[in-house]
Design an enzyme around this catalytic site. Structure first.
Site: not given
Length: 284
Positions: A170, A206
């Site tokens: 990210n 995640e």
């Protein structure tokens, strides 16, 4: 005085069933000479001809024009003209009568069955994670309550799967790349969950969980195949292609006091895998 009209319209089998099962409430007809003649009423206003659409209270919808072909008598709520499509639109109401249909005798039962199927499809959508399309945590909780009461619950195990260094994806490549990485993971996990005789769920962020029924001897080999398959491919990005690895923790229901402890032990296995170098499998 209002004059009402009724017309018979033949449609193909698929459209007939869609009307019968209320999957569609709109019947479209091209503005042919016939329909213009039948539906348009000319009026003279200020020496100009204007047209209005006739009001129809009922339609007979058939699949073919023979007397013994299936047909529906159905309310016509209104008729519109679409300038954009250049078509007449018949807005359909409730079915008043059925003739020669396969479901004439048990139409209500068939309609209920169709509604139940649609309800099941809606529930399945509600239980899906919107990004990865795997099942969500709520579905996992429901399934767990069922699985622990099955006769083969001694084979039930939880595999906690956590993407390694996901924050770096990210931070370095952007959240769009992170989302594509999660979709990629979801697809790989779904593929291998079938081989594991199980199902995959997005636990949060995640983190994913696979619940499956498998002997311990078979499990590690199949999980190593999953781990290898995940890091085998890369996700394309304009900066550079992104590689992903996962750490996994495994726990068996037969070795836990309850389902919550099984999940916790699998989570502990992930921490062990992270501490021991990542991209590996540990038992909780």
């Amino acid at each position: 005085m209002l004059i009402f009209h009724m017309y018979k319209i033949s449609v193909n089998k698929e459209l007939f069933k869609d009307i019968q099962f209320k999957k569609t409430h709109l019947l479209e007809k091209e503005t042919s000479k016939y329909w213009k003649k039948e539906l348009l009423e000319p009026k003279i206003e200020n020496d100009k001809i204007k047209y209005s659409i006739k009001q129809i209270d009922k339609l007979i919808i058939t699949n073919g024009l023979h007397q013994d072909n299936p047909q529906l008598t159905i309310e016509c709520e209104k008729v519109d003209y679409s300038f954009k499509k250049d078509i007449f639109e018949f807005h359909l109401g409730k079915i008043l009568e059925q003739k020669n249909t396969d479901l004439e005798e048990n139409y209500k039962d068939a309609l209920i069955e169709e509604l139940l199927r649609e309800k099941a499809e809606l529930e399945d959508t509600m239980y899906r994670d919107h990004l990865t399309n795997v099942y969500n945590r709520r579905k996992m909780e429901n399934d767990l309550n069922l699985f622990i009461n099955q006769n083969n619950s001694n084979l039930l195990c939880a595999i906690f799967v956590d993407a390694d260094r996901f924050k770096g994806i990210n931070d370095n490549f952007g959240h769009d790349a992170g989302d594509r990485a999660l979709v990629y993971l979801g697809q790989k996990l779904q593929k291998h969950a079938k081989l594991l005789n199980g199902e995959v769920y997005r636990y949060g962020g995640e983190e994913f969980i696979i619940l499956c029924f498998l002997h311990k001897g078979e499990l590690i080999s199949k999980l190593n195949d999953l781990r290898t398959d995940i890091k085998l491919q890369r996700i394309h990005h304009k900066i550079r292609d992104i590689s992903i690895t996962v750490s996994m923790g495994v726990a068996f229901y037969s070795e836990a006091k309850n389902k919550d402890e099984m999940i916790k032990k699998a989570d502990n296995g992930v921490y062990k895998a992270k501490n021991n170098g990542r991209d590996r499998i540990e038992f909780g």
